[in-house]
Design a protein around this motif. Structure first.
Motif, mmCIF file in Angstrom:
data_model
loop_
_atom_site.group_PDB
_atom_site.id
_atom_site.type_symbol
_atom_site.label_atom_id
_atom_site.label_comp_id
_atom_site.label_asym_id
_atom_site.label_seq_id
_atom_site.Cartn_x
_atom_site.Cartn_y
_atom_site.Cartn_z
ATOM 1 N N MET A 269 1.066 -1.279 -0.018
ATOM 2 C CA MET A 269 -0.063 -0.082 -0.003
ATOM 3 C C MET A 269 0.848 1.199 -0.007
ATOM 4 S SD MET A 269 -3.074 0.560 2.677
ATOM 5 C CE MET A 269 -4.499 1.689 2.102
ATOM 6 N N THR A 270 0.636 2.114 -0.809
ATOM 7 C CA THR A 270 1.592 3.213 -1.047
ATOM 8 C C THR A 270 0.990 4.657 -1.467
ATOM 9 O OG1 THR A 270 3.492 3.837 -2.192
ATOM 10 C CG2 THR A 270 1.911 2.699 -3.495
ATOM 11 N N ASP A 271 1.801 5.673 -1.279
ATOM 12 C CA ASP A 271 1.330 6.974 -1.487
ATOM 13 C C ASP A 271 2.220 7.436 -2.677
ATOM 14 O OD1 ASP A 271 3.863 7.166 -0.359
ATOM 15 O OD2 ASP A 271 3.367 8.662 1.307
ATOM 16 N N LEU A 272 2.998 6.453 -3.332
ATOM 17 C CA LEU A 272 3.504 6.832 -4.587
ATOM 18 C C LEU A 272 2.468 6.882 -5.651
ATOM 19 C CD1 LEU A 272 6.347 6.698 -6.503
ATOM 20 C CD2 LEU A 272 5.744 4.265 -6.729
ATOM 21 N N PRO A 273 2.286 8.235 -6.266
ATOM 22 C CA PRO A 273 1.242 8.461 -7.278
ATOM 23 C C PRO A 273 1.392 7.516 -8.449
ATOM 24 C CG PRO A 273 2.519 10.556 -6.870
ATOM 25 C CD PRO A 273 3.435 9.446 -6.081
ATOM 26 N N LEU A 274 0.424 6.571 -8.504
ATOM 27 C CA LEU A 274 0.141 5.613 -9.617
ATOM 28 C C LEU A 274 -1.104 5.682 -10.381
ATOM 29 C CD1 LEU A 274 1.383 2.518 -7.411
ATOM 30 C CD2 LEU A 274 2.727 3.768 -9.458
ATOM 31 N N ALA A 275 -1.290 5.075 -11.373
ATOM 32 C CA ALA A 275 -2.455 5.193 -12.239
ATOM 33 C C ALA A 275 -3.157 3.715 -11.945
ATOM 34 C CB ALA A 275 -2.354 5.287 -13.649
ATOM 35 N N PRO A 276 -4.465 3.532 -11.264
ATOM 36 C CA PRO A 276 -4.707 2.017 -11.076
ATOM 37 C C PRO A 276 -5.418 1.606 -12.290
ATOM 38 C CG PRO A 276 -6.028 3.912 -9.826
ATOM 39 C CD PRO A 276 -5.111 4.756 -10.726
ATOM 40 N N GLY A 277 -5.458 0.154 -12.402
ATOM 41 C CA GLY A 277 -5.981 -0.503 -13.407
ATOM 42 C C GLY A 277 -7.498 -0.702 -13.427
ATOM 43 N N LYS A 278 -8.069 -1.389 -14.449
ATOM 44 C CA LYS A 278 -9.344 -1.834 -14.362
ATOM 45 C C LYS A 278 -9.587 -3.284 -14.388
ATOM 46 C CE LYS A 278 -11.348 2.266 -16.548
ATOM 47 N NZ LYS A 278 -10.800 3.044 -17.755
ATOM 48 N N PRO A 279 -10.961 -3.756 -14.037
ATOM 49 C CA PRO A 279 -11.093 -5.216 -13.931
ATOM 50 C C PRO A 279 -10.938 -5.849 -15.376
ATOM 51 C CG PRO A 279 -12.516 -4.102 -12.358
ATOM 52 C CD PRO A 279 -11.897 -3.063 -13.193
ATOM 53 N N ILE A 280 -10.688 -7.096 -15.457
ATOM 54 C CA ILE A 280 -10.706 -7.678 -16.821
ATOM 55 C C ILE A 280 -11.975 -8.480 -16.872
ATOM 56 C CG2 ILE A 280 -8.222 -7.145 -17.651
ATOM 57 C CD1 ILE A 280 -7.664 -10.091 -16.625
ATOM 58 N N ASP A 281 -12.425 -8.891 -17.995
ATOM 59 C CA ASP A 281 -13.052 -10.037 -18.197
ATOM 60 C C ASP A 281 -12.557 -11.219 -19.210
ATOM 61 O OD1 ASP A 281 -15.252 -11.685 -19.091
ATOM 62 O OD2 ASP A 281 -16.036 -10.088 -20.558
ATOM 63 N N LEU A 282 -12.370 -12.384 -18.577
ATOM 64 C CA LEU A 282 -11.676 -13.352 -19.188
ATOM 65 C C LEU A 282 -12.663 -14.534 -19.562
ATOM 66 C CD1 LEU A 282 -8.378 -13.825 -16.988
ATOM 67 C CD2 LEU A 282 -8.512 -12.781 -19.052
ATOM 68 N N GLY A 283 -13.911 -14.189 -19.050
ATOM 69 C CA GLY A 283 -15.008 -15.327 -19.276
ATOM 70 C C GLY A 283 -15.148 -16.299 -18.107
ATOM 71 N N VAL A 284 -14.252 -15.943 -16.981
ATOM 72 C CA VAL A 284 -14.334 -16.690 -15.893
ATOM 73 C C VAL A 284 -15.693 -16.899 -15.191
ATOM 74 C CG1 VAL A 284 -13.617 -17.366 -13.528
ATOM 75 C CG2 VAL A 284 -11.904 -16.459 -15.314
ATOM 76 N N GLU A 285 -16.697 -15.677 -15.307
ATOM 77 C CA GLU A 285 -17.964 -15.613 -14.921
ATOM 78 C C GLU A 285 -18.740 -16.761 -15.697
ATOM 79 O OE1 GLU A 285 -19.212 -14.358 -12.466
ATOM 80 O OE2 GLU A 285 -21.445 -14.374 -13.103
ATOM 81 N N ASP A 286 -18.644 -16.961 -16.859
ATOM 82 C CA ASP A 286 -19.425 -17.553 -17.653
ATOM 83 C C ASP A 286 -18.817 -19.261 -17.819
ATOM 84 O OD1 ASP A 286 -20.715 -15.448 -19.131
ATOM 85 O OD2 ASP A 286 -18.525 -15.087 -19.738
ATOM 86 N N PHE A 287 -17.389 -19.392 -17.496
ATOM 87 C CA PHE A 287 -17.002 -20.730 -17.627
ATOM 88 C C PHE A 287 -17.274 -21.552 -16.283
ATOM 89 C CE2 PHE A 287 -13.795 -22.796 -20.528
ATOM 90 C CZ PHE A 287 -13.846 -23.860 -20.008
ATOM 91 N N CYS A 288 -17.168 -20.769 -15.107
ATOM 92 C CA CYS A 288 -17.557 -21.356 -13.797
ATOM 93 C C CYS A 288 -18.927 -21.775 -13.697
ATOM 94 C CB CYS A 288 -17.216 -20.489 -12.810
ATOM 95 S SG CYS A 288 -15.391 -20.374 -12.474
ATOM 96 N N THR A 364 -14.413 -12.481 -26.823
ATOM 97 C CA THR A 364 -14.842 -11.825 -28.043
ATOM 98 C C THR A 364 -16.390 -12.344 -28.203
ATOM 99 O OG1 THR A 364 -13.937 -13.312 -29.677
ATOM 100 C CG2 THR A 364 -12.910 -10.995 -29.335
ATOM 101 N N THR A 365 -16.749 -13.325 -27.641
ATOM 102 C CA THR A 365 -18.211 -13.884 -27.742
ATOM 103 C C THR A 365 -19.076 -13.061 -26.971
ATOM 104 O OG1 THR A 365 -17.201 -15.975 -28.220
ATOM 105 C CG2 THR A 365 -19.625 -15.961 -27.695
ATOM 106 N N PRO A 366 -20.251 -12.284 -27.619
ATOM 107 C CA PRO A 366 -21.160 -11.658 -26.628
ATOM 108 C C PRO A 366 -21.531 -12.613 -25.479
ATOM 109 C CG PRO A 366 -21.808 -11.620 -29.010
ATOM 110 C CD PRO A 366 -20.849 -12.676 -28.790
ATOM 111 N N ILE A 367 -21.754 -11.908 -24.528
ATOM 112 C CA ILE A 367 -22.045 -12.555 -22.938
ATOM 113 C C ILE A 367 -23.164 -13.433 -23.218
ATOM 114 C CG2 ILE A 367 -22.616 -12.329 -20.486
ATOM 115 C CD1 ILE A 367 -20.874 -9.879 -20.493
ATOM 116 N N PRO A 368 -24.339 -13.153 -23.552
ATOM 117 C CA PRO A 368 -25.368 -14.233 -23.588
ATOM 118 C C PRO A 368 -24.988 -15.361 -24.532
ATOM 119 C CG PRO A 368 -26.024 -11.922 -24.292
ATOM 120 C CD PRO A 368 -24.630 -11.938 -24.126
ATOM 121 N N ALA A 369 -24.143 -15.375 -25.560
ATOM 122 C CA ALA A 369 -23.774 -16.614 -26.292
ATOM 123 C C ALA A 369 -22.808 -17.425 -25.641
ATOM 124 C CB ALA A 369 -23.457 -16.253 -27.621
#
Ligand code: SF4
Ligand code: SF4
Length: 450
Positions: A269-288, A364-369
């Protein structure tokens, strides 16, 4: 939210037991909105920050998950390699364990002359490059949020240090607004020998390297003139928010490059000024939703077949870590870390073109499919890699295919602790043997095909 309904186990009640310690935090102001942790995990209610002393390792150390005499620390391992790269308490003399010296090294001062940071994004790229150079395989940066913090710091030996009121955690996030997670991956070939000393070695060896990388990164940030607090945050939450991976049904962060074979524990945990990332979508939600290979093969039934649950204000697949970790003291003689849910996960593969292609196809597959694509990929995975992993691995004289009564040594110079290195043809010791719990899982294979 559906409750767990399938195949209840004695430990399942623990999934819904309320936490008994601490008060839920009431976040407001800049922390009123919950952190974005992606598709697999959502903060939906008040969260009680977990005390590190309530987590599995300290509880095993106190003998709470097994008889005190069977605690997995403070017992000499039968395997000499495990003594120097495993838990410190496994060695005859802790001074033989370099990681122990590292853990007990005093904390360094912060350089009073600060490097000025005009471009946090450039500094983030730089910190990631430095972390990789220092040995980390995965690095991520996230904006700090109180729900992502532990209530107290995890010390170098995984034990609790201190504690804090929720408002202190608010203040901590204001003072040190960035979280870094940096970790090392376990060797893919070696973890095919899960529930075995070979898999253990991959796990502990990587942790030792990861610890060194994190300590070095901590020192680097201090030399730049900024604070770096180790062990204040939940590494999984940071990894989710930073876009390092997504949370699987197996309770592990699944990364793009290494699948589930990364222990996401090391944070700064730091006070060094940084640019946070963003969550990614690897399809784990759909796979599991479809896969359940980890639940099918878990020897302690600690992984749910059901839907996600809300536990401590967080919606996710919740594993029963008490039953998972309770196994360790009892199998200590054979191996230490199970890792079956790591090895069996379809995302845990060598980082080859066909693996990248499969993930890209899903992304790259739409989530419903996606359900259809997942079924196809799961079918392929079962055919090529097996519904239950039973690969034989030979490494440094260890052999996961050897059963008691057979010769365990396969190469000269083996350092494993067999009685007579198999020369007499008698029982060759515990090394090189899948503990029979594995066989118990076969009865679930049919369910896996549903
Ligand atoms: S490590 Fe083993 S016992 Fe624990 S959840 Fe994974 S498969 Fe189950
Ligand atoms: S084995 Fe299957 S269900 Fe379990 S975490 Fe991996 S993808 Fe998800």
């Amino acid at each position: 939210m559906a409750a767990i309904t399938e195949r209840p186990t004695p430990g399942d009640r623990l999934l819904t037991e309320p936490l008994t310690q601490g008060e839920p935090g009431k976040w407001d102001g800049e922390f009123a909105a919950p952190p974005d942790l992606g598709r697999t995990v959502h903060v939906v209610g008040p969260v009680i920050n977990v005390k590190p002393s309530d987590t599995p390792h300290p509880r095993n150390s106190r003998g709470e998950l097994g008889p005190v005499m069977m605690t997995h620390r403070n017992r000499l391992s039968v395997d000499p390699l495990s003594r120097v790269i495993g838990e410190v308490g496994h060695a005859l003399d802790r001074r033989n364990v370099p990681a122990d010296a590292l853990n007990r090294a005093p904390k360094g001062d912060i350089n009073p002359v600060r490097v000025q940071v005009s471009d946090p994004a450039a500094m983030s790229r730089h910190i990631k490059r430095v972390a990789h150079y220092l040995g980390a395989d995965v690095v991520g940066i996230a904006r700090a949020h109180p729900t992502m913090l532990n209530n107290g710091r995890i010390s170098d030996e995984g034990m609790a240090e201190g504690g804090a009121e929720p408002e202190d955690l608010d203040e901590l996030c204001r003072k040190y607004p960035y979280l870094i997670v940096a970790s090392t991956a376990w060797d893919n070939e070696m973890i095919q020998a899960h529930r075995h000393r070979i898999g253990d070695t991959a796990y502990h060896g990587s942790q030792q390297k990861g610890n060194l990388a994190l300590r070095s990164l901590e020192g680097y940030i201090k030399e730049l003139g900024y604070t770096a607090l180790r062990g204040t945050a939940n590494g999984q939450a940071v990894a989710l928010a930073a876009g390092v991976g997504e949370l699987g049904r197996n309770g592990l962060i699944i990364t793009e490059k290494y699948g589930a074979r990364v222990n996401m524990s090391g944070t700064l945990m730091t006070d060094l000024p940084l640019a946070p990332g963003k969550p990614i979508d690897l399809g784990v939600e759909d796979f599991c939703k479809v896969c359940r290979k980890c639940a099918n093969t878990c020897p302690t039934n600690s992984i749910s077949f059901g839907d996600k649950v809300v536990y401590n204000g967080i919606e996710k697949y919740k594993i029963n870590w008490l039953t998972c970790y309770r196994l360790r003291p009892f199998v200590h003689k054979y191996w230490e870390a199970c890792l079956t849910c790591v090895a069996v996960c379809p995302y845990t593969k060598p980082n080859t073109w066909w693996r990248t292609l499969a993930i890209k196809a899903l992304q790259t597959t739409p989530i419903p499919a996606r359900g259809l694509v997942v079924r196809g990929l799961k079918w392929l995975d079962d055919r090529f890699w097996g519904a239950v992993k039973q690969s034989r691995v030979q490494w440094m004289g260890y052999d996961s295919g050897i059963k008691p009564g057979e010769q365990a040594c396969t190469i000269a110079g083996c350092t494993a602790d067999h009685e007579d290195h198999g020369q007499s043809g008698k029982v060759a010791g515990e090394v090189g043997y899948y503990f029979p719990l594995k066989e118990n899982t076969n009865r679930f294979v049919k369910r896996d095909k549903v």
